[in-house]
Motif scaffolding. Structure first.
Motif, PDB file in Angstrom:
ATOM      1  N   MET B   5       0.844  -1.206   0.000  1.00 23.29           N
ATOM      2  CA  MET B   5       0.000   0.000   0.000  1.00 23.29           C
ATOM      3  C   MET B   5       0.875   1.250   0.000  1.00 23.29           C
ATOM      4  SD  MET B   5      -3.139   0.194  -0.280  1.00 23.29           S
ATOM      5  CE  MET B   5      -4.620   1.113   0.047  1.00 23.29           C
ATOM      6  N   MET B   6       1.947   1.179   0.782  1.00 20.08           N
ATOM      7  CA  MET B   6       2.911   2.271   0.845  1.00 20.08           C
ATOM      8  C   MET B   6       3.501   2.544  -0.531  1.00 20.08           C
ATOM      9  SD  MET B   6       4.552   4.288   2.872  1.00 20.08           S
ATOM     10  CE  MET B   6       5.629   4.181   4.279  1.00 20.08           C
ATOM     11  N   ARG B   7       3.892   1.470  -1.209  1.00 20.28           N
ATOM     12  CA  ARG B   7       4.488   1.628  -2.544  1.00 20.28           C
ATOM     13  C   ARG B   7       3.475   2.199  -3.523  1.00 20.28           C
ATOM     14  NH1 ARG B   7       7.141  -3.700  -1.570  1.00 20.28           N
ATOM     15  NH2 ARG B   7       5.303  -4.606  -2.524  1.00 20.28           N
ATOM     16  N   ALA B   8       2.231   1.730  -3.413  1.00 18.71           N
ATOM     17  CA  ALA B   8       1.189   2.227  -4.325  1.00 18.71           C
ATOM     18  C   ALA B   8       0.971   3.720  -4.110  1.00 18.71           C
ATOM     19  CB  ALA B   8      -0.108   1.460  -4.098  1.00 18.71           C
ATOM     20  N   LEU B   9       0.923   4.116  -2.827  1.00 16.29           N
ATOM     21  CA  LEU B   9       0.721   5.532  -2.495  1.00 16.29           C
ATOM     22  C   LEU B   9       1.857   6.391  -3.046  1.00 16.29           C
ATOM     23  CD1 LEU B   9      -0.549   5.904   1.166  1.00 16.29           C
ATOM     24  CD2 LEU B   9      -1.470   6.959  -0.907  1.00 16.29           C
ATOM     25  N   LEU B  10       3.086   5.923  -2.790  1.00 20.10           N
ATOM     26  CA  LEU B  10       4.244   6.680  -3.260  1.00 20.10           C
ATOM     27  C   LEU B  10       4.244   6.795  -4.783  1.00 20.10           C
ATOM     28  CD1 LEU B  10       7.104   5.401  -0.926  1.00 20.10           C
ATOM     29  CD2 LEU B  10       6.145   7.713  -1.069  1.00 20.10           C
ATOM     30  N   SER B  11       3.869   5.715  -5.462  1.00 22.87           N
ATOM     31  CA  SER B  11       3.830   5.757  -6.928  1.00 22.87           C
ATOM     32  C   SER B  11       2.804   6.773  -7.393  1.00 22.87           C
ATOM     33  CB  SER B  11       3.445   4.379  -7.500  1.00 22.87           C
ATOM     34  OG  SER B  11       4.299   3.393  -7.003  1.00 22.87           O
ATOM     35  N   GLY B  12       1.601   6.680  -6.821  1.00 25.18           N
ATOM     36  CA  GLY B  12       0.513   7.550  -7.258  1.00 25.18           C
ATOM     37  C   GLY B  12       0.820   9.016  -7.003  1.00 25.18           C
ATOM     38  N   ILE B  13       1.356   9.308  -5.812  1.00 23.96           N
ATOM     39  CA  ILE B  13       1.648  10.703  -5.485  1.00 23.96           C
ATOM     40  C   ILE B  13       2.802  11.220  -6.335  1.00 23.96           C
ATOM     41  CG2 ILE B  13       2.511  12.213  -3.639  1.00 23.96           C
ATOM     42  CD1 ILE B  13       0.788  10.502  -1.711  1.00 23.96           C
ATOM     43  N   GLY B  14       3.773  10.364  -6.604  1.00 24.43           N
ATOM     44  CA  GLY B  14       4.877  10.748  -7.482  1.00 24.43           C
ATOM     45  C   GLY B  14       4.372  11.147  -8.854  1.00 24.43           C
ATOM     46  N   ILE B  15       3.473  10.335  -9.389  1.00 25.14           N
ATOM     47  CA  ILE B  15       2.915  10.649 -10.711  1.00 25.14           C
ATOM     48  C   ILE B  15       2.126  11.959 -10.668  1.00 25.14           C
ATOM     49  CG2 ILE B  15       1.144   9.932 -12.372  1.00 25.14           C
ATOM     50  CD1 ILE B  15       3.746   8.512 -12.747  1.00 25.14           C
ATOM     51  N   ALA B  16       1.349  12.153  -9.606  1.00 28.54           N
ATOM     52  CA  ALA B  16       0.543  13.373  -9.500  1.00 28.54           C
ATOM     53  C   ALA B  16       1.431  14.615  -9.486  1.00 28.54           C
ATOM     54  CB  ALA B  16      -0.320  13.318  -8.243  1.00 28.54           C
ATOM     55  N   LEU B  17       2.584  14.509  -8.837  1.00 29.29           N
ATOM     56  CA  LEU B  17       3.521  15.636  -8.768  1.00 29.29           C
ATOM     57  C   LEU B  17       4.012  16.047 -10.151  1.00 29.29           C
ATOM     58  CD1 LEU B  17       5.975  15.065  -5.783  1.00 29.29           C
ATOM     59  CD2 LEU B  17       4.747  17.149  -6.373  1.00 29.29           C
ATOM     60  N   ALA B  18       4.267  15.058 -11.001  1.00 34.20           N
ATOM     61  CA  ALA B  18       4.744  15.381 -12.348  1.00 34.20           C
ATOM     62  C   ALA B  18       3.580  15.730 -13.266  1.00 34.20           C
ATOM     63  CB  ALA B  18       5.525  14.199 -12.918  1.00 34.20           C
ATOM     64  N   ALA B  19       2.465  15.037 -13.093  1.00 33.44           N
ATOM     65  CA  ALA B  19       1.336  15.206 -14.014  1.00 33.44           C
ATOM     66  C   ALA B  19       0.673  16.577 -13.852  1.00 33.44           C
ATOM     67  CB  ALA B  19       0.315  14.094 -13.808  1.00 33.44           C
ATOM     68  N   GLY B  20       0.762  17.170 -12.664  1.00 31.66           N
ATOM     69  CA  GLY B  20       0.138  18.482 -12.454  1.00 31.66           C
ATOM     70  C   GLY B  20       0.760  19.552 -13.346  1.00 31.66           C
ATOM     71  N   MET B 112      -4.150  -6.680 -19.267  1.00 31.02           N
ATOM     72  CA  MET B 112      -5.029  -5.802 -18.488  1.00 31.02           C
ATOM     73  C   MET B 112      -4.235  -4.895 -17.545  1.00 31.02           C
ATOM     74  SD  MET B 112      -8.169  -5.941 -19.264  1.00 31.02           S
ATOM     75  CE  MET B 112      -9.262  -5.558 -17.901  1.00 31.02           C
ATOM     76  N   ALA B 113      -3.147  -5.467 -16.984  1.00 35.23           N
ATOM     77  CA  ALA B 113      -2.344  -4.690 -16.043  1.00 35.23           C
ATOM     78  C   ALA B 113      -1.720  -3.485 -16.732  1.00 35.23           C
ATOM     79  CB  ALA B 113      -1.262  -5.564 -15.431  1.00 35.23           C
ATOM     80  N   TYR B 114      -1.391  -3.650 -18.028  1.00 32.61           N
ATOM     81  CA  TYR B 114      -0.777  -2.538 -18.747  1.00 32.61           C
ATOM     82  C   TYR B 114      -1.824  -1.578 -19.298  1.00 32.61           C
ATOM     83  CZ  TYR B 114       3.515  -5.103 -18.308  1.00 32.61           C
ATOM     84  OH  TYR B 114       4.601  -5.747 -17.790  1.00 32.61           O
ATOM     85  N   LEU B 115      -2.997  -2.127 -19.593  1.00 30.60           N
ATOM     86  CA  LEU B 115      -4.047  -1.266 -20.126  1.00 30.60           C
ATOM     87  C   LEU B 115      -4.663  -0.409 -19.028  1.00 30.60           C
ATOM     88  CD1 LEU B 115      -5.848  -3.671 -22.631  1.00 30.60           C
ATOM     89  CD2 LEU B 115      -4.520  -1.641 -23.183  1.00 30.60           C
ATOM     90  N   PHE B 116      -4.865  -0.993 -17.856  1.00 29.32           N
ATOM     91  CA  PHE B 116      -5.584  -0.266 -16.809  1.00 29.32           C
ATOM     92  C   PHE B 116      -4.779  -0.093 -15.524  1.00 29.32           C
ATOM     93  CE2 PHE B 116      -8.821  -2.116 -19.600  1.00 29.32           C
ATOM     94  CZ  PHE B 116      -9.387  -0.940 -20.044  1.00 29.32           C
ATOM     95  N   GLY B 117      -3.518  -0.512 -15.556  1.00 28.78           N
ATOM     96  CA  GLY B 117      -2.649  -0.267 -14.413  1.00 28.78           C
ATOM     97  C   GLY B 117      -2.829  -1.297 -13.309  1.00 28.78           C
ATOM     98  N   ASP B 118      -1.801  -1.409 -12.484  1.00 26.37           N
ATOM     99  CA  ASP B 118      -1.855  -2.348 -11.360  1.00 26.37           C
ATOM    100  C   ASP B 118      -0.937  -1.804 -10.287  1.00 26.37           C
ATOM    101  OD1 ASP B 118      -2.386  -4.448  -9.798  1.00 26.37           O
ATOM    102  OD2 ASP B 118      -1.272  -5.932 -10.971  1.00 26.37           O
ATOM    103  N   VAL B 119      -1.355  -0.663  -9.749  1.00 29.27           N
ATOM    104  CA  VAL B 119      -0.442   0.053  -8.862  1.00 29.27           C
ATOM    105  C   VAL B 119      -0.205  -0.707  -7.560  1.00 29.27           C
ATOM    106  CG1 VAL B 119      -2.185   1.476  -7.723  1.00 29.27           C
ATOM    107  CG2 VAL B 119       0.135   2.354  -8.020  1.00 29.27           C
ATOM    108  N   ASP B 126       9.708   0.177  -9.283  1.00 29.47           N
ATOM    109  CA  ASP B 126       8.747   1.064  -9.950  1.00 29.47           C
ATOM    110  C   ASP B 126       8.714   2.421  -9.258  1.00 29.47           C
ATOM    111  OD1 ASP B 126       7.623  -0.752 -11.945  1.00 29.47           O
ATOM    112  OD2 ASP B 126       6.871  -1.882 -10.225  1.00 29.47           O
ATOM    113  N   VAL B 127       8.688   2.385  -7.941  1.00 30.10           N
ATOM    114  CA  VAL B 127       8.657   3.639  -7.185  1.00 30.10           C
ATOM    115  C   VAL B 127       9.875   4.496  -7.522  1.00 30.10           C
ATOM    116  CG1 VAL B 127       8.697   4.654  -4.872  1.00 30.10           C
ATOM    117  CG2 VAL B 127       7.338   2.593  -5.307  1.00 30.10           C
ATOM    118  N   ALA B 128      11.032   3.833  -7.592  1.00 29.78           N
ATOM    119  CA  ALA B 128      12.258   4.570  -7.912  1.00 29.78           C
ATOM    120  C   ALA B 128      12.177   5.182  -9.309  1.00 29.78           C
ATOM    121  CB  ALA B 128      13.470   3.638  -7.813  1.00 29.78           C
TER     122      ALA B 128
END
Lengths: 256, 264
Positions: B5-20, B112-119, B126-128
């Protein structure tokens, strides 16, 4: 470097910019062909020509915004240009104020209060760019252009979207700036009055230079008559005796 | 908290930081369709990564970049409209990717994992990847921020101010390719554009400056991730779509709240 490579002739004093054999083509078609022109300090030159004549293209080419396919443009070393493009519509999705927009051109410099006041932009400074009217946008663009303290002011149909009073006011401002600062001005205009009364020189363009010279010289040419012929009698400030007729397609025909 | 869950959170927030900050330019420059095209083409990268054993993120970024360059090159061919070119290259690449995956003995690959993600399956590697990609994107955007805003308003005016507009377009495409490659693990190829487009648009009604809009986009994107993951965890929903749906909910909220804000 040998003599064979032309380093570009040094400009005569007083010349701010010159084009030699300037051509621009796109998709194998010439938009501009073999244009020669010179701009001097203190001079107002208007560019006239029908739609699709390549007026905006010529401005972009002179400013180095688009590449030339042949010829060259020589600029006075260190030439600073202020540019007012033909149309500026800021997307409402981009929240940017007038003050910010002006400052983008001169990062770190204090706001050009003199010009802001001069062009009546002080009440606009905190307004979003996309909410401005056509006339307000033109005044902001002019402020931004002058904030660079330019040697050359290039305006592409600056009177577009202005009412008559606004147009007169704008032309007054351009003339004043020229007189006070010695700025050279190159503008595209459809305003016959300004072309005749305000300009030192007129260049008539239709993919190449058809004619150029003082307003009175150019006025006598058939190209000019074609462009403005139908407007001339109605304007009132310029009386002339019609010694010829125009066919429906605008061709000049000698009176029998 | 569990480590996945920690890794998923870090991945998602990392992406949000760049995507904004990148997403605001996608929205301002009306490039949403371009982002979408890149994301679809990314599937060819997945296929290449699978059959050649190249690093998956590098393969995806490479393919995205190639498509971006092809589309740019097509600009010089006026007889092919840009949106059509985008459709041709992105779906052509996607079709090629799907066929490659099918031929490559496959069946074992979970597309499916690549089409819709599997965070939730993101590893530390991945996090790195995501955080290094984000760091690059943020540094580059920060460096060019004012120039890019200038060029977004008017390319001619910007080029007179000394902005290299052609280089700017190229860098922008590079960054979009990079973010697409990094984000595919989080929301998948089909939903990446949503992360680029929804948070900035939701932030717009509350923004009076470009910077405010970028920060707002980061906040909304950043909030969508934990909320989406929470929903995904509790109700056993697919994680990528859950994150996107939360972002879409924020957008709907911004429509209502933004209107009220203007009225007062």
């Amino acid at each position: 470097m040998t003599k064979q490579v032309d380093p570009g002739t040094p400009l005569d004093s007083g010349v701010v910019l010159e084009a030699r054999g300037l051509s621009v083509s796109r998709g194998g078609e010439f938009l501009l062909q073999d244009v020669d022109m010179v701009l001097h300090a203190h001079e107002i030159v208007t560019l006239i020509g029908p739609n699709g004549a390549g007026k905006s293209t010529l401005l972009s080419a002179l400013l180095g915004i688009i590449p030339l396919s042949a010829g060259r443009v020589n600029r006075k070393p260190g030439l600073v240009v202020g540019y007012v493009p033909q149309r500026l519509r800021v997307d409402p999705v981009l929240p940017v104020t007038v003050a910010r927009f002006i400052a983008l051109s001169t990062p770190g410099a204090p706001p050009p209060l003199e010009w802001v006041k001069r062009f009546g932009c002080d009440p606009l400074l905190h307004r979003p760019m996309h909410a401005l009217s056509g006339g307000e946008t033109q005044r902001v663009l002019l402020t931004r252009a002058m904030s660079r303290n330019p040697d050359l002011l290039v305006l592409d149909e600056p009177a577009q979207g202005l009412d008559l009073a606004g147009e007169e006011q704008l032309h007054g401002m351009i003339d004043a700036v020229r007189r006070e600062r010695g700025v050279a001005v190159l503008l595209v205009s459809h305003n016959l009055h300004f072309v005749m009364a305000g300009a030192d020189r007129v260049i008539c363009l239709n993919r190449h230079i058809c004619c150029s010279g003082s307003p009175t010289t150019v006025r006598a040419t058939p190209e000019f008559q074609l462009l403005f012929g139908d407007k001339l009698p109605g304007v009132g400030f310029y009386q002339h005796h019609h010694d010829h007729q125009h066919t429906p397609r605008g061709v000049v025909r000698e009176q029998p | 908290m569990e480590e996945f869950m920690m890794r998923a959170l870090l991945s998602g927030i990392g992406i949000a930081l760049a995507a904004g900050p990148l997403g605001v330019f996608v929205v301002w420059r009306r490039m949403a369709y371009f982002g979408d095209a890149l994301a679809h083409a990314a599937l060819l990268g997945v296929a290449l990564g699978l059959i050649t054993g190249w690093h998956m993120n590098a393969a995806i970024a490479g393919v995205c970049l190639a498509v971006a360059l092809l589309v740019t090159w097509m600009h010089s061919r006026p007889e092919v409209p840009t949106d059509a070119a985008l459709g041709i290259f992105s779906h052509g690449a996607m079709a090629l990717g799907l066929i490659t995956v099918a031929l490559a003995d496959g069946a074992r690959v979970d597309l499916m994992a690549y089409l819709f993600g599997d965070v939730l399956a993101a590893g530390w590697e991945d996090v790195a990847w995501i955080w290094s990609g984000t760091a690059v994107v943020l540094l580059v955007i920060r460096r060019h921020w004012h120039d890019w805003i200038n060029a977004t308003i008017h390319e001619g005016l910007a080029s007179l101010d000394g902005v290299n507009v052609a280089r700017m377009r190229l860098i922008f495409m590079l960054l979009t390719a990079l973010v697409t490659a990094a984000a595919i693990k989080v929301v998948g190829a089909m939903l990446i554009t949503a992360l680029l487009v929804i948070p900035p648009t939701a932030a717009r009604p509350f923004s009076t400056t470009p910077e405010g809009m970028a920060v707002g986009a980061v906040l909304i994107g950043g909030a969508s991730t934990p909320l989406g993951l929470l929903a995904s965890y509790h109700w056993d929903l697919p994680s990528g779509p859950a994150i996107v749906l939360v972002a879409a909910f924020f957008f709907a909220l911004s429509l209502v709240a933004g209107k009220k804000g203007r009225a007062s």
